[in-house]
Design an enzyme around this catalytic site. Sequence first.
Site, PDB file in Angstrom:
ATOM      1  N   HIS A 196       0.828  -1.212   0.000  1.00  9.17           N
ATOM      2  CA  HIS A 196       0.000   0.000   0.000  1.00  9.17           C
ATOM      3  C   HIS A 196       0.853   1.248   0.000  1.00  9.17           C
ATOM      4  CE1 HIS A 196      -3.603  -2.369   1.694  1.00  9.17           C
ATOM      5  NE2 HIS A 196      -3.560  -2.369   0.382  1.00  9.17           N
ATOM      6  N   CYS A 519      -4.668  -3.616 -20.790  1.00 11.11           N
ATOM      7  CA  CYS A 519      -4.920  -3.022 -19.478  1.00 11.11           C
ATOM      8  C   CYS A 519      -3.915  -3.355 -18.390  1.00 11.11           C
ATOM      9  CB  CYS A 519      -6.327  -3.384 -18.997  1.00 11.11           C
ATOM     10  SG  CYS A 519      -6.511  -5.113 -18.617  1.00 11.11           S
TER      11      CYS A 519
HETATM   12  C1  PEP Z   1      -3.329  -7.920 -15.701  1.00 12.20           C
HETATM   13  O1  PEP Z   1      -3.095  -9.067 -15.323  1.00 12.20           O
HETATM   14  O2  PEP Z   1      -2.610  -7.318 -16.539  1.00 12.20           O
HETATM   15  C2  PEP Z   1      -4.463  -7.162 -15.164  1.00 12.20           C
HETATM   16  C3  PEP Z   1      -4.799  -5.995 -15.641  1.00 12.20           C
HETATM   17  O3  PEP Z   1      -5.135  -7.700 -14.142  1.00 12.20           O
HETATM   18  P1  PEP Z   1      -4.625  -7.695 -12.618  1.00 12.20           P
HETATM   19  O4  PEP Z   1      -3.429  -6.792 -12.511  1.00 12.20           O
HETATM   20  O5  PEP Z   1      -5.788  -7.227 -11.833  1.00 12.20           O
HETATM   21  O6  PEP Z   1      -4.289  -9.125 -12.381  1.00 12.20           O
END
Ligand code: PEP
Length: 591
Positions: A196, A519
């Site tokens: 965090h 993402c």
């Molecule tokens: C990823 O794995 O790139 C993603 C966006 O999901 P998380 O970071 O929540 O696993």
Amino acid sequence: MEKAEEIILRGLPISRGIGIGLPLFFSSTDDDIPEISISQSGIEAEVQRYRKALALSRQDVERLQQLSLNDGPPEIVNILGAHLEMLQDPMMTTVIEEKIRLICKNPETIVLKVIDEYKKRFRNIKDGFFQERIRDIIDVSRRVLGHLRPTQAMKLCSVPNNSIILAHDLVPSDTVEATAAQVGAFVTASGGITSHAAIIARAKGIPYVAHVDIKLFKWFDRGRVIVDGTQGIVIVNPTAETLKKYQALKKGQLQNFRLMQNATHLNGETIDGYQVRIFANLEGPNDIDYAIKHGASGVGLLRTEYLLFPRKRFPTEAEQAAIYRKMAKRLEGRPLVIRTYDIGGDKKFEFDPASADAHYFTAIGDEPNPALGCRAIRFLLRFPNLMDAQIRAILRASQYGDVHLLIPMVSDISELRQVRARVAKLSLEMSRKGIKVVRSIPIGCMIEVPSSALLCDAMAKEADFLSVGTNDLVQYVLAADRNNVLTSNIYSPAHPSILRLIRMIVASASRFKKPLLLCGESAADPVMIPLFLGLGIRDFSVASRNIPIVKHIIRKWRILDACQLAEQALEYSCADDLKRFLEERVSSFNG
Ligand code: PEP
Ligand code: MG
């Protein structure tokens, strides 16, 4: 006198940017606490003193929460919310009071004992999630100790400007009090990327390098220190030449940051007019205004598993529906991609053992290899009630905006088919009951394990959209834990294998005319953005704070140049060579 030699220490890069300033050892309020016995007649006064410290701590957290709600990054609001709950937890209220009465010692000693008990109890659990919970408990306890012995408390909001803070470890309250003007950088002996404290440092734009032997500083001159949070380097006694180089770099970064803030309200558009959409990755509903303020095209990833964080149980269908509906309305037609729970792996959530939900977790137990275990969609398919409640909540919200459902960690097309069948069945049932739902809510697959990447044509054919999660894709393709400092040299999105997979995924999405979103954290990496652009990515989803950075970089490139960059990058087979090539080629464009 001879000038001391320049020393370079290497650590784990946690938060980007450059800090230049004088080092300052950060001591915490739990150092050197005297153990004092109290007589029976003095106990009530000590209990009252403790209650007052607790009340002041609550006021602190509420004040910080209010400040963050108005203007701060959402990550901070969520963490402070959890701290407020801890301050109201019986562990901090009745249990400690009982112990003061029973053991007849000063409250400081009792609080310290409670911290020690927790540390001992969880010492052998190496899991990042539990370690982070312990840090939260320590953090909250330190705040109370600070009010019990106000003269001892060292606060980061009152350190001299540009201090380079050296600490064994940091807890969120430390970082939450810090401002980028006063704290030039953080350097710690322990700590991880997903802690965090790290999240807050990144949200505030304070450079941070962890895993540095800070004891060494006792032997160094107390001269200037440079911290390069991007490279994970700490330079002690810099030469005049090094100092000049870093001062220029820092100035350039500040100018860039100002430029980027101006990019908030501009479109994500390349020099030659290609439109790029930049969405926000969110962990909860509090974050939505912050995302919109930073110019988000919508929410590209809502990590719903974080809805468990403050509750210690799964939110009910009604609670979820209310959250999703509020977000969909607030987005006023912009997309809201709701990802079903991504529970498991490194994402463990503390749950209330007394809640009816505890059995979900106890049924899974301690897996020998959680990253390859019952995570994400595997978890939901095992517990259909949980999945149905979440799907129904998403469907309920669907009439209020452009709501999408995203499935995490798909490794086989059958998982998509099962979810699709469930969505169809539930939506029919709901319509029959007179509940308004959107009939054809888009259902997408996250491409984050090698099998779905290799089967991307089948995924693109059957799914309504795809989302590449590079955080996990890199972990699973390179067999390198995303949170392990020992594999951090292997874990890299700029790996030839990852580029080739992304090229394949883009081709499949385009063949079946399906939207494709990227993402992972790398979507906000200034070196990777042009490469992704050249590989054909047109939708990015990143943490809200990074939206202006992504826009700023996109606006510096022509698609033609980005494509040429990608073509050349695809020729490489060695990750180090590729990284060198990218850094050289990209920095001249990005400026
Ligand atoms: C990823 O794995 O790139 C993603 C966006 O999901 P998380 O970071 O929540 O696993
Ligand atoms: Mg993931």
